[in-house]
Design a protein around this motif. Structure first.
Motif, short mmCIF file in Angstrom:
data_model
loop_
_atom_site.label_atom_id
_atom_site.label_comp_id
_atom_site.label_asym_id
_atom_site.label_seq_id
_atom_site.Cartn_x
_atom_site.Cartn_y
_atom_site.Cartn_z
N VAL A 7 0.84 -1.21 0.00
CA VAL A 7 0.00 0.00 0.00
C VAL A 7 0.87 1.26 0.00
O VAL A 7 0.67 2.17 -0.80
CB VAL A 7 -0.97 -0.01 1.20
N ARG A 34 3.92 1.56 -0.94
CA ARG A 34 4.64 1.66 -2.21
C ARG A 34 3.74 2.28 -3.28
O ARG A 34 4.16 3.19 -3.99
CB ARG A 34 5.09 0.26 -2.66
N SER A 35 2.50 1.80 -3.37
CA SER A 35 1.64 2.31 -4.43
C SER A 35 1.26 3.76 -4.17
O SER A 35 1.15 4.56 -5.09
CB SER A 35 0.41 1.43 -4.61
N LEU A 36 1.11 4.12 -2.88
CA LEU A 36 0.82 5.52 -2.57
C LEU A 36 1.99 6.41 -2.97
O LEU A 36 1.82 7.45 -3.59
CB LEU A 36 0.58 5.67 -1.07
N LEU A 46 4.27 5.76 -5.11
CA LEU A 46 4.35 5.78 -6.57
C LEU A 46 3.47 6.88 -7.14
O LEU A 46 3.88 7.63 -8.02
CB LEU A 46 3.87 4.44 -7.14
N SER A 47 2.24 6.99 -6.63
CA SER A 47 1.33 7.97 -7.20
C SER A 47 1.68 9.38 -6.72
O SER A 47 1.38 10.35 -7.37
CB SER A 47 -0.12 7.60 -6.88
N GLU A 85 5.04 11.67 -8.38
CA GLU A 85 4.92 12.47 -9.60
C GLU A 85 4.19 13.78 -9.35
O GLU A 85 4.01 14.58 -10.25
CB GLU A 85 4.19 11.67 -10.68
N ARG A 86 3.67 13.95 -8.11
CA ARG A 86 2.89 15.15 -7.82
C ARG A 86 3.74 16.41 -7.82
O ARG A 86 4.94 16.36 -7.54
CB ARG A 86 2.24 15.03 -6.44
N ASN A 135 1.54 12.38 3.52
CA ASN A 135 0.42 12.25 2.61
C ASN A 135 -0.15 10.83 2.57
O ASN A 135 -1.21 10.60 2.00
CB ASN A 135 0.82 12.67 1.21
N SER A 172 -3.42 8.92 5.83
CA SER A 172 -4.81 8.52 5.88
C SER A 172 -4.97 7.01 5.63
O SER A 172 -5.60 6.30 6.40
CB SER A 172 -5.59 9.32 4.84
N ASP A 199 -3.48 14.89 8.98
CA ASP A 199 -3.58 15.01 7.53
C ASP A 199 -3.20 16.41 7.06
O ASP A 199 -3.80 17.41 7.46
CB ASP A 199 -5.03 14.69 7.12
N TRP A 229 -3.77 17.87 4.35
CA TRP A 229 -4.81 18.56 3.59
C TRP A 229 -5.76 19.33 4.50
O TRP A 229 -6.35 20.31 4.12
CB TRP A 229 -5.61 17.57 2.73
N MET A 271 -11.04 1.12 3.52
CA MET A 271 -10.04 1.67 2.62
C MET A 271 -10.68 2.58 1.59
O MET A 271 -10.19 3.66 1.28
CB MET A 271 -9.26 0.53 1.96
N ALA A 287 -11.60 5.84 3.31
CA ALA A 287 -10.45 6.70 3.61
C ALA A 287 -9.89 7.34 2.34
O ALA A 287 -9.62 8.54 2.31
CB ALA A 287 -9.37 5.89 4.31
N GLU A 327 -9.80 11.37 1.36
CA GLU A 327 -8.57 12.07 1.00
C GLU A 327 -8.73 12.80 -0.34
O GLU A 327 -8.35 13.95 -0.49
CB GLU A 327 -7.43 11.06 0.93
N ARG A 366 -10.83 16.10 -0.71
CA ARG A 366 -10.28 17.36 -0.23
C ARG A 366 -9.36 18.02 -1.24
O ARG A 366 -8.86 19.11 -1.01
CB ARG A 366 -9.48 17.11 1.04
N PRO A 400 -5.84 2.79 -4.24
CA PRO A 400 -5.40 2.05 -3.04
C PRO A 400 -6.33 0.89 -2.71
O PRO A 400 -5.88 -0.16 -2.23
CB PRO A 400 -5.46 3.10 -1.93
N THR A 454 -5.29 -2.11 -4.55
CA THR A 454 -4.16 -2.81 -3.93
C THR A 454 -4.66 -3.76 -2.84
O THR A 454 -4.28 -4.93 -2.78
CB THR A 454 -3.19 -1.80 -3.30
N TYR A 508 -3.18 -1.01 -12.38
CA TYR A 508 -3.00 0.23 -11.65
C TYR A 508 -3.05 1.48 -12.52
O TYR A 508 -3.80 2.41 -12.21
CB TYR A 508 -1.67 0.17 -10.88
N ASP A 532 -5.20 4.94 -12.17
CA ASP A 532 -4.44 6.09 -11.70
C ASP A 532 -3.48 6.48 -12.82
O ASP A 532 -2.34 6.03 -12.86
CB ASP A 532 -3.68 5.76 -10.42
N ARG A 572 -1.67 8.80 -13.55
CA ARG A 572 -0.38 9.44 -13.30
C ARG A 572 0.74 8.41 -13.15
O ARG A 572 1.91 8.73 -13.27
CB ARG A 572 -0.46 10.26 -12.02
N VAL A 573 0.35 7.18 -12.80
CA VAL A 573 1.38 6.17 -12.57
C VAL A 573 1.89 5.62 -13.88
O VAL A 573 1.12 5.16 -14.71
CB VAL A 573 0.84 5.03 -11.70
#
Lengths: 274, 518, 313
Positions: free
Chosen positions: A151, A153-155, A157-158, A161-162, A186, A189, A267, A269, C199, C202, C206, C209, C238, C241, C304, C308, C310-311
């Protein structure tokens, strides 16, 4: 305009967690009865003034066992989360952020860990360090860490690039700084949700092991173990499962409510909004 | 519909005798098995559930009745020569195998030789090949209905071993194997034939329509084995709570080996009946005489005097049985007042013995496991009784294979253990006494006692055997190499749709002679 | 994308090798001897050594490993120590049972959990959200065997609608087979839905916002459109995943559910094999399960970027 913290939920959450901690302390230092003392004249006695939660199939006081079980369950659940979070969060962040061969090596490790049955790990660890709370925590922690690795890792990853991450890089900040300052906060959550779920699973994991006939648990009473042991006695002694069952529910409810509040508070945000 | 059970119970009480005596033909009885069977070749790869199923397909020459006397089964009669070394069996002439072939002495010889072939790995070759004492020197077939066994020594055990539950020397048809000797299908003479074995799910047995029953009433594994049911489905139900629910729902008709707590739980259901009786399995507390602490006799006796055996037995079996200090069942004809003598709780004496042993207060370790419920219960209660006597003990709750392995390797200090049914005191003692160099699993390393077991094995006079068993028991109590606890209770739960089911000291379930209500 | 897939497939080999070595070592590290299990309650002590020799357990562990690996490479998984059944056939037939149940259960959980999680997020801290949160926590507080046993008590005994024990494959007899699957699937859904829902909730919270949601809202798009078009795709990543993990771990065997509902699945087989120290069976199962994980994870990773964008892989 909202309050950053929904007050009522926090209040209830804090109350429930406080109750659990008090229960654990009472169980450890001043239980109403010895939780492992056997009374063969009072097998499966229903709740009474002497035993407010009744007695179990060895005549042991269920109230005292639930109280002691609180300490055991809390330590093992939080220990599990700590191990999983530390191991999984770190490896996941590293894998996601650096990518390349680092990611691949960690990927291989994760797949290996996931394919490896927790049961076998538990049995092997117990044969090395002996039955008790420690092998349980290590086993569960290592098993759960794979979820965190993937989880996080994938967060990452996304996130990497931000704009704000790229900005941080462009400003010449070190990779480590970027991970800790910009990326991990980030992820809070999702990690919070994972952590609270892990707590729930960890509390119940022992009941599953016990149910599957792997009586490898330590002799101390635990909530999960009590649920498993009482399953065949629902008809004659429902108090064996009702009380530990409720204890689990209330503790998890408290943890989840506090977890949500903590998440909102941490958080990034929310800061922007408030 | 909710009030029906009460009405049925009232009505049943009045009308039951008339219904219950008339067998109804047909139907499928469903029996819970804790694990799938391991194979269809008796005695080779086996455990208790496999034995149970295969005893419905196969029969031996002789069988135990409900009083644990050996009775004829495929043999109509037998004669023992004066020197006790020649057994001549006369076969029944009306028996056919499941494939329609008649039973002949050649089949008996073929079967026995198959089981005794060391290459096959049959479980009990050691009883017959001289590795203990007895050796079958020849099996002869003078005619189609006569089989002669020639032994090296006279034996008081030969017939008992032949009737054994775990290693039934089943009489199988040679077509059970292929040309290379591989087992292909179980072709026996029993009241049921193998139907479908759906691995991991169930084994179905079908009624053998051409079955020729032995004479005499159904009794234990002996007597008439008449199948009223069309079929029996042994269903794999690993979880007892599920099996209990299945019984109540009527999806199962029989569940065996239930514990006292399950008895109470099931006893609450209107359509479930619990049957209990004394059994042959026995619980023990193994005391490792090679352990640095427990090798001290005073220490062992201190533990023995710290335990209230009667209270322990009553507590774990909910009052069903009391203390049995002997290594064999209270059901045995050889269980007399001598065998009732054991230890009485005496905390002062225990303290004195502890002092003499120089016990330094280091906690003792009791190994136990949870696969067989009472091993764990015994351990927990013993732990608390020892604590009352000032002996601190810790429980090591292991997983069953590890617990068993430690037993075989002698790696424990105290171990809450149990033995399965053995039917002659000699066989019981052979599980306990023997040379430690040969195997650490022999708890009692006493040459004299070991020698005496061989005397008893060769002895055929009951009075003389009794004398030997008395001596062995007294010695064992003095040396305390193992503290026997009690005979385990045989308990079975049936759905009331199943009629005429009975339990017996042998404990093995039998699905012949029973029928289902509509 | 293609190169990535090839790479992932190749990367599976070190994983599999690592799994096999670890499993081989660990199962032998756990105390307990298959020979002792086989001898069981007959005190034929002489047989212990003989059985060990026949099973090749008297050789050194590296030797045993090389022999086993050599056989595996030739497609020979060996036979069960316990009952002599071929390992691979047994695993595949048990896997089929597990896969049926898992497929249905995960589909149902996803269909319920994701919309519910999004609604909860959308109505955050209002009664609908609180209700959903408390219900999922309640569900998470109950061990899955309890859910299972309670279902049996209600539907098997009290109502008598569903069979309490046994198993019939729906591939052989569909209508009867389905009856045997309703309770296990329900129990699995109840056990797994909490994690997915939380999940989904959540990640939606996120996402809601973020600036682009505020932006979309300010454009006057209806809440439904915002949720479906903007929030969902971002919140799903997520959750995907987690779904991948759940499928992976369940395909490895839902041991508890299979035990409660007498399903002959892979999880039950694993428990039986471990608790009888059936080494070839345990090793075979673990190898197969590792392959399943690798495949499921690969699929999740390939999906994925779809959710998403962007990935980049």
């Amino acid at each position: 305009m909202r309050f950053p913290l929904p007050r009522f939920n926090v209040l209830i959450g804090a109350l429930l967690i406080g109750l659990t901690v008090i229960a654990a302390l009472v169980g450890l230092f001043a239980p109403p009865a010895n939780p492992i003392a056997i009374d063969y004249t009072a097998f499966l006695a229903p709740p009474s003034p002497a035993h407010p939660f009744g007695t179990d199939d060895f005549g042991r006081d269920v109230l005292s066992r639930v109280l002691v079980g609180a300490a055991y369950s809390l330590v093992s659940a939080f220990g599990t989360v700590a191990v999983a979070l530390l191991m999984g969060g770190t490896l996941g962040a590293i894998a996601g952020f650096f990518g390349g061969w680092v990611d691949r090596v960690i990927g291989i490790l994760t797949d290996t860990l996931m394919a490896f049955p927790g049961l076998l790990l538990a049995l092997a660890l117990i044969s090395i360090i002996g039955a008790g709370i420690l092998p349980m925590i290590v086993t569960l922690g290592v098993s759960f860490s794979t979820i965190y690795i993937r989880v996080v890792r994938s967060l990452v990853l996304s996130l990497r690039e931000r704009e704000f991450v790229e900005a941080s890089r462009a400003m010449g900040n070190s990779e480590t700084f970027t991970i800790f300052r910009h990326i991990l906060p980030n992820c809070i959550s999702s990690i919070m949700v994972l952590a609270t779920s892990t707590l729930a699973f960890a509390v119940l994991a022992e009941s599953a092991l016990s149910f599957l006939g792997l009586g490898v648990q330590a002799p101390n009473p635990s909530w999960g173990g009590m649920l498993a042991d009482g399953r065949g006695l629902m008809g004659q002694a429902p108090w064996l499962v009702i009380f530990p069952g409720f204890a689990i529910f209330l503790a998890l409810l408290g943890i989840n409510l506090m977890g949500d509040a903590l998440r909102d508070w941490l958080d990034p945000w929310m800061e922007g909004e408030a | 519909m909710k009030h029906l059970p009460i009405v049925a119970a009232l009505f049943g009480a009045l009308a039951a005798p008339t219904f219950a005596d008339t067998p109804r033909m047909g139907g499928t009885a469903k029996v819970a098995l804790g694990a799938d069977i391991l194979g269809t070749q008796p005695g080779v790869v086996r455990e208790s559930g496999t034995d149970t199923v295969l005893h419905h397909i196969f029969e031996g020459l002789v069988a135990y009745d409900a009083t644990l006397e050996v009775q004829p089964m495929l043999a109509e009669s037998w004669e023992i020569s004066d020197d006790g070394k020649t057994y001549t069996f006369t076969l029944r002439d009306d028996v056919t195998f499941h494939n329609g072939q008649p039973l002949t002495s050649a089949d008996v010889k073929w079967s026995w030789e198959r089981w005794l072939d060391a290459e096959l790995g049959w479980g009990c070759t050691h009883w017959y090949d001289g590795s203990e004492a007895l050796k079958i020197e020849a099996i002869e077939t003078p005619d189609d209905t006569t089989v002669v066994f020639r032994l090296n020594i006279p034996s008081g055990l030969f017939l008992a071993q032949m009737s054994n539950f775990q290693c039934l020397p089943a009489i199988a048809h040679p077509d059970s194997v292929d040309a290379d000797g591989n087992w292909v299908a179980p072709i026996g003479t029993g009241p049921f034939t193998l139907g479908e074995w759906e691995k991991g799910v169930s084994v179905t047995l079908n009624k053998n329509p051409d079955y020729a029953p032995a004479s005499g009433e159904k009794s234990g594994y002996a007597g008439q084995r008449i199948a009223y049911l069309d079929s029996v489905e042994f269903m794999v139900v690993p979880e007892p709570a599920t099996a209990m629910a299945g019984l109540r729902a009527g999806d199962l008709h029989l569940m065996v080996n239930i514990g006292p707590l399950e008895e109470t739980e099931l006893g609450r259901a209107a359509n479930v009946e619990v049957l209990t009786g004394p059994g042959l399995e026995w619980s023990t507390l193994l005391v490792n005489v090679h352990d640095p602490v427990m090798k001290d006799l005073d220490m062992r006796l201190a533990v023995a005097h710290a335990i209230d055996f009667e209270a322990l037995a009553k507590a774990t079996t909910r009052g069903a049985v009391g203390y049995n200090p002997a290594s064999y069942s209270g059901q045995s004809v050889y269980h007399t007042d001598v065998q009732k003598t054991g230890y009485t709780r005496d905390l002062d004496k225990a303290a004195e013995l502890l002092e003499r042993a120089g016990y330094d207060g280091t906690p003792l370790k009791i190994q136990t496991s949870k696969r067989y419920g009472n091993m764990f219960q015994n351990a927990v209660i013993i732990q608390s009784m020892l604590a009352e006597a000032g002996i601190e003990a810790e429980l090591e709750v292991l997983e069953w294979p590890a617990h068993l392995d430690n037993y075989f390797q002698g790696k424990f200090q105290l171990s809450s253990f149990g033995y399965s049914a053995r039917t002659d005191p000699v066989m019981n003692y052979w599980s306990v006494v023997g040379p430690h160099e040969e195997s650490p699993a022999y708890q009692w390393n006493n040459e004299d006692a070991y020698g005496m077991t061989f005397e008893a094995a060769a002895e055929t006079d009951p009075a003389k055997r009794q004398e030997i068993f008395d001596k062995i028991h007294t010695m064992m109590i003095e040396e305390a190499p193992t503290l026997n606890l009690y005979d385990e209770v045989n308990a079975a739960a049936i759905n009331t749709a199943l009629n005429n089911y009975e339990i017996w000291p042998g404990g093995k379930p039998r699905l012949w002679g029973v029928w289902l209500e509509e | 994308m293609f190169r990535y897939t090839i790479f992932r497939v190749l990367a599976a080999f070190p994983t599999l090798l690592l799994v096999t070595i670890l499993v081989f070592l660990f199962i032998r590290l756990v105390p307990g001897d298959p020979a002792a299990v086989l001898v069981g309650d007959i005190q034929n002590i002489g047989r212990l050594e003989e059985i060990r020799a026949r099973l090749g357990l008297d050789r050194s562990v590296p030797e045993q490993f090389v022999i086993w690996l050599g056989n595996i490479l030739q497609g020979d998984f060996g036979v069960s120590i316990l009952n002599g059944a071929p390992v691979l056939d047994t695993i595949l037939s048990r896997f089929a049972v597990t896969a049926q149940v898992i497929f249905v259960a995960v589909t149902v959980s996803t269909l319920i959990a994701i919309p519910a999680g999004m609604i909860a997020a959308w109505k955050q801290n209002r009664w609908a959200d609180n209700l959903i949160v408390v219900t999922t926590i309640a569900a998470m507080s109950v061990p899955s065997f309890w859910i299972g046993l309670t279902l049996i008590l209600i539907f098997g005994i009290e109502l008598g609608w569903l069979p309490s024990v046994g198993y019939v494959s729906p591939l052989e007899d569909f209508s009867r087979g389905v009856m045997y699957l309703i309770m296990p699937v329900t129990a699995l859904v109840m056990g797994e839905i909490g994690g997915v829902l939380r999940m989904a909730r959540a990640s939606t919270i996120e996402v809601m916002r973020r600036e682009y949601i505020t932006h979309a809202r300010s454009k006057g798009l209806s809440e439904g459109v915002v949720l479906a078009r903007h929030a969902f795709p971002n919140a799903f990543a997520p959750t995907l995943t987690i779904l991948g993990m759940i499928i992976g771990s369940l395909l490895g065997g839902a041991a508890v559910i299979e035990t409660v509902f007498t399903l002959p699945g892979l999880g039950r087989l694993t428990i039986d094999a471990i608790s009888s120290r059936d080494y070839p069976m345990v090793q075979g199962i673990l190898l197969v399960v590792a392959v399943i994980y690798v495949v499921v994870n690969l699929i999740t990773d390939l999906l994925y970027p779809i959710f998403d964008p962007r990935v980049k892989l």
